[in-house]
Design a protein around this motif. Structure first.
Motif, PDB file in Angstrom:
ATOM      1  N   PHE A   1       8.935  -2.116  -7.865  1.00 49.35           N
ATOM      2  CA  PHE A   1       8.790  -0.870  -7.581  1.00 49.35           C
ATOM      3  C   PHE A   1       8.704  -0.279  -6.050  1.00 49.35           C
ATOM      4  O   PHE A   1       8.996  -0.931  -4.700  1.00 49.35           O
ATOM      5  N   GLU A   2       9.693   1.079  -5.851  1.00 50.96           N
ATOM      6  CA  GLU A   2       9.899   1.344  -4.329  1.00 50.96           C
ATOM      7  C   GLU A   2       9.221   2.989  -3.818  1.00 50.96           C
ATOM      8  O   GLU A   2       8.608   2.759  -4.787  1.00 50.96           O
ATOM      9  N   LEU A   3       8.608   3.523  -2.606  1.00 53.84           N
ATOM     10  CA  LEU A   3       7.953   4.333  -2.886  1.00 53.84           C
ATOM     11  C   LEU A   3       8.965   5.086  -1.980  1.00 53.84           C
ATOM     12  O   LEU A   3       9.960   4.537  -0.864  1.00 53.84           O
ATOM     13  N   TYR A   4       8.337   6.398  -2.036  1.00 51.09           N
ATOM     14  CA  TYR A   4       9.697   7.479  -1.132  1.00 51.09           C
ATOM     15  C   TYR A   4       9.155   8.848  -0.563  1.00 51.09           C
ATOM     16  O   TYR A   4       8.133   9.562  -1.965  1.00 51.09           O
ATOM     17  N   ASP A   5       8.756   9.441   0.140  1.00 52.70           N
ATOM     18  CA  ASP A   5       8.057  10.037   0.962  1.00 52.70           C
ATOM     19  C   ASP A   5       7.966  11.300   0.176  1.00 52.70           C
ATOM     20  O   ASP A   5       9.280  11.633  -0.044  1.00 52.70           O
TER      21      ASP A   5
ATOM     22  N   ARG B   1      12.755   6.403   2.142  1.00 52.27           N
ATOM     23  CA  ARG B   1      12.433   4.892   1.404  1.00 52.27           C
ATOM     24  C   ARG B   1      11.211   4.907   2.200  1.00 52.27           C
ATOM     25  O   ARG B   1      11.299   3.993   3.528  1.00 52.27           O
ATOM     26  N   TYR B   2       9.878   4.356   1.767  1.00 50.32           N
ATOM     27  CA  TYR B   2       9.099   3.660   2.244  1.00 50.32           C
ATOM     28  C   TYR B   2       9.101   2.267   2.686  1.00 50.32           C
ATOM     29  O   TYR B   2       9.011   1.582   1.840  1.00 50.32           O
ATOM     30  N   GLU B   3       8.889   1.871   3.522  1.00 50.83           N
ATOM     31  CA  GLU B   3       8.883   0.248   4.076  1.00 50.83           C
ATOM     32  C   GLU B   3       7.784  -0.283   4.214  1.00 50.83           C
ATOM     33  O   GLU B   3       7.182  -0.404   5.630  1.00 50.83           O
ATOM     34  N   HIS B   4       7.461  -1.176   3.666  1.00 48.58           N
ATOM     35  CA  HIS B   4       5.666  -1.701   3.231  1.00 48.58           C
ATOM     36  C   HIS B   4       6.022  -2.926   4.839  1.00 48.58           C
ATOM     37  O   HIS B   4       6.262  -3.513   4.610  1.00 48.58           O
ATOM     38  N   PRO B   5       4.995  -2.533   5.853  1.00 45.11           N
ATOM     39  CA  PRO B   5       4.456  -3.851   6.739  1.00 45.11           C
ATOM     40  C   PRO B   5       4.912  -4.958   6.423  1.00 45.11           C
ATOM     41  O   PRO B   5       4.921  -5.646   7.128  1.00 45.11           O
ATOM     42  N   TYR B   6       3.693  -5.158   5.217  1.00 46.24           N
ATOM     43  CA  TYR B   6       4.037  -6.268   4.610  1.00 46.24           C
ATOM     44  C   TYR B   6       4.150  -7.459   3.709  1.00 46.24           C
ATOM     45  O   TYR B   6       3.562  -8.095   3.412  1.00 46.24           O
ATOM     46  N   ALA B   7       5.782  -6.217   2.933  1.00 45.67           N
ATOM     47  CA  ALA B   7       5.808  -6.772   1.689  1.00 45.67           C
ATOM     48  C   ALA B   7       7.438  -6.424   1.825  1.00 45.67           C
ATOM     49  O   ALA B   7       7.278  -5.173   1.649  1.00 45.67           O
TER      50      ALA B   7
END
Length: 102
Positions: free
Chosen positions: A38-42, A47-53
């Motif tokens: 899954f991806e997250l978009y604001d 696209r949100y780049e997760h800091p830990y994954a």
């Protein structure tokens, strides 16, 4: 939503304020039998780049992420079989938002 701070050492103090985040839980039972991520978009579509994954994976149709910035997000699930599904959620500080994709 995100700001980068440049700090020079040695140098003067630089004030930094960190906002509390929330947790996102993704429930997508229709993707349980295939590999999926899954991806997250604001709100701007970035696209949100997760800091830990680097890759946010679903396992048996379930996944999640901690330390997600507060605010509205579009959750996009992409299956290895080519299917795509999306849902909007709002992450609140210290809370768990649930993105349910049937």
């Amino acid at each position: 939503m995100f700001e980068r701070v440049t700090i020079t050492a040695p140098g003067p103090p630089v004030p930094v304020s960190l906002r509390p985040g929330g947790t996102l839980q993704v429930v997508a039972p229709s993707f349980a039998g295939v590999g999926a991520m899954f991806e997250l978009y604001d709100a701007t579509g970035a696209r949100y780049e997760h800091p830990y994954a680097r890759r946010l994976e679903l396992r048996r149709g379930l996944g999640g992420a901690s330390f997600v910035p507060i605010g509205p997000w579009r959750v996009r699930v992409v299956g290895d079989d080519g299917r795509v599904a999306e849902v909007d959620v709002v992450v609140q500080a210290g809370a768990t938002a649930v993105a349910e994709i049937p």
